[in-house]
Scaffold this active site. Structure first.
Site, mmCIF file in Angstrom:
data_model
loop_
_atom_site.group_PDB
_atom_site.id
_atom_site.type_symbol
_atom_site.label_atom_id
_atom_site.label_comp_id
_atom_site.label_asym_id
_atom_site.label_seq_id
_atom_site.Cartn_x
_atom_site.Cartn_y
_atom_site.Cartn_z
ATOM 1 C CG HIS A 81 46.170 28.767 0.164
ATOM 2 N ND1 HIS A 81 46.070 27.580 0.831
ATOM 3 C CD2 HIS A 81 45.561 28.565 -1.034
ATOM 4 C CE1 HIS A 81 45.426 26.701 0.063
ATOM 5 N NE2 HIS A 81 45.122 27.285 -1.062
ATOM 6 C CG HIS B 221 43.371 22.120 -7.948
ATOM 7 N ND1 HIS B 221 42.432 21.708 -7.030
ATOM 8 C CD2 HIS B 221 43.800 20.999 -8.580
ATOM 9 C CE1 HIS B 221 42.299 20.382 -7.096
ATOM 10 N NE2 HIS B 221 43.120 19.937 -8.035
ATOM 11 N N GLY C 107 42.458 17.824 -2.102
ATOM 12 C CA GLY C 107 43.328 17.978 -0.932
ATOM 13 C C GLY C 107 44.110 16.699 -0.696
ATOM 14 C CB SER D 8 39.048 27.942 -5.911
ATOM 15 O OG SER D 8 40.018 28.456 -5.023
ATOM 16 C CB THR D 9 39.653 24.932 -1.221
ATOM 17 O OG1 THR D 9 40.366 24.078 -2.110
ATOM 18 C CG2 THR D 9 39.070 24.153 -0.069
ATOM 19 N N PRO D 10 36.992 27.247 -0.894
ATOM 20 C CG PRO D 10 34.688 27.387 -0.953
ATOM 21 C CD PRO D 10 35.809 26.435 -1.192
ATOM 22 C CD GLU E 118 45.196 13.010 -5.932
ATOM 23 O OE1 GLU E 118 44.265 13.193 -5.119
ATOM 24 O OE2 GLU E 118 46.001 13.904 -6.236
ATOM 25 C CG HIS F 241 41.612 18.157 -12.432
ATOM 26 N ND1 HIS F 241 41.197 16.988 -11.821
ATOM 27 C CD2 HIS F 241 42.478 18.721 -11.552
ATOM 28 C CE1 HIS F 241 41.800 16.853 -10.648
ATOM 29 N NE2 HIS F 241 42.600 17.902 -10.462
#
Ligand code: 5GP
Length: 354
Positions: free
Chosen positions: A79, A25, A183, A111-113, A213, A23
């Site tokens: 980012h 990011h 997110g 990772s978030t595209p 969370e 886990h």
């Protein structure tokens, strides 16, 4: 042995132990040195990185007064430093190298595209996939990719990410292993992402969900009932931490492995201190736990440090710490790598006569 020597001993043991990271990011894992190299790359390309903010603002320490939602703002700094393909590739390779230097033998980086002025979502994924493939030549760490869906995204954007994730999973099954939902947990609803996640699962991808969370027992129950392969955090599932008897019983019954992120949970104030973490209850209920970093750059930690904190907080000896790494290896998404990694950890345990 003095107390100091004992602590040193545990530090080197946790560092030396072959570990798996399940886990992490990418955007939150950038170290200060990686960020400096990225800033240099932007300066050399004559492209402003659009941020004057730097490490102090990027890091979230234990006493931080920002709210959970505010914490998500820090990722815009990462980012801004990974908007160009060259920068994203560099961020990936430097981060993998740092995990390797910390004694990590297997990682599933996530990772978030995102579409940026310099690349499409597809190019974003391709850049990381190719960086991982290149890293397998220079590095010994086995590296895989989990593609993230951001809870703030629309269903349409989630579907688009899923299409790409399936395409890359089919073309590069040796790199892309899964898909995950993350997110800001206060945004979006799990049920809106179920169709996309179900498609990924039907295509053969493994799934992990950020779960618990925030205090939202209804959604936690929906997530657990959907039976993901793993969940991230799982903090507010136990009644002592904001969950309910029902959510805790569901987790205990289903025994879904939990990627636990101790420092992340303390620094974002999901839990009051390390002692308050649900680690012990999970172990007693035989719910598998996997020690992870979450965002090693943001929380100024490392995987070996998280193992050490866990050992010190819950009074584990070296044999128990090594078995945490061994148990974690059972839950990696890549079937081919699992035996290899498990053997490596078993070999370490044998050599150390633990
Ligand atoms: P990236 O996906 O851009 O490589 O990494 C940063 C992103 O990961 C953040 O924008 C956020 O969507 C997600 N993320 C990082 N840490 C956490 C966390 O602790 N909880 C959740 N829910 N999402 C996180």
């Amino acid at each position: 042995m003095t107390q100091n020597e004992l602590v040193m001993d545990l530090t080197s043991f946790c560092r030396e132990l072959p570990k798996v990271e399940l886990h992490a990011h990418l955007g939150g894992s950038l170290s200060q040195s990686t960020m400096l190299q990225l800033k240099r790359l932007y300066a050399d390309s004559g492209i402003p990185d659009k941020t004057n903010a730097f490490f102090d603002e990027f890091q979230i320490a234990a006493g931080d007064t920002r709210s959970l939602s505010d914490c998500f703002q820090v990722f815009s700094i990462a980012h801004s430093l990974t908007s160009m393909p060259q920068a994203l590739a560099l961020a990936t390779s430097l981060t993998l190298e740092e995990f390797q230097n910390d004694g990590c033998v297997y990682i599933e980086l996530r990772s978030t595209p995102r579409e940026t002025p310099y690349m499409s979502k597809k190019e974003y994924i391709d850049t990381i996939v190719q960086a991982i493939r290149r890293s397998s030549i220079n590095l010994t760490i086995i590296s895989k990719l989990i593609i993230s869906i951001d809870r703030r995204s629309t269903s349409q954007s989630a579907e688009e990410t899923t299409d790409l994730a399936i395409e890359f999973y089919q073309n590069y099954p040796e790199v892309v292993v899964g898909i995950e939902l993350s997110g800001d947990p206060t945004a979006g609803q799990f049920k809106d992402f179920v169709p996309a996640l179900t498609r990924a699962r039907e295509a053969g991808m493994k799934i992990t969900l950020h779960c618990g969370e925030i205090c939202n027992p209804a959604e936690i129950l929906e997530m657990l009932a959907w039976k993901p392969d793993r969940i991230g955090h799982g903090t507010m599932i136990h009644p002592r931490l904001g969950g309910t008897t029902e959510t805790w019983e569901a987790l205990c019954q289903l025994k879904i492995p939990v990627e636990i992120c101790l420092t992340s949970n303390v620094n974002t104030k999901l839990i009051a201190n390390y002692e308050a973490h649900q680690f012990k209850e999970c172990c007693e209920a035989m719910v598998p736990v996997i020690i992870c970093t979450d965002d090693k750059g943001v929380f100024a930690t490392s995987l070996s440090q998280e193992y050490q904190i866990c050992a010190e907080t819950f009074g584990l000896d070296q044999s128990q710490v090594a078995r945490l790494a061994l148990d974690a290896s059972q839950h990696i998404f890549d079937d081919d790598a699992r035996k290899l990694v498990t053997d490596k950890i078993l070999n370490f345990i044998e050599c150390k006569e633990l």
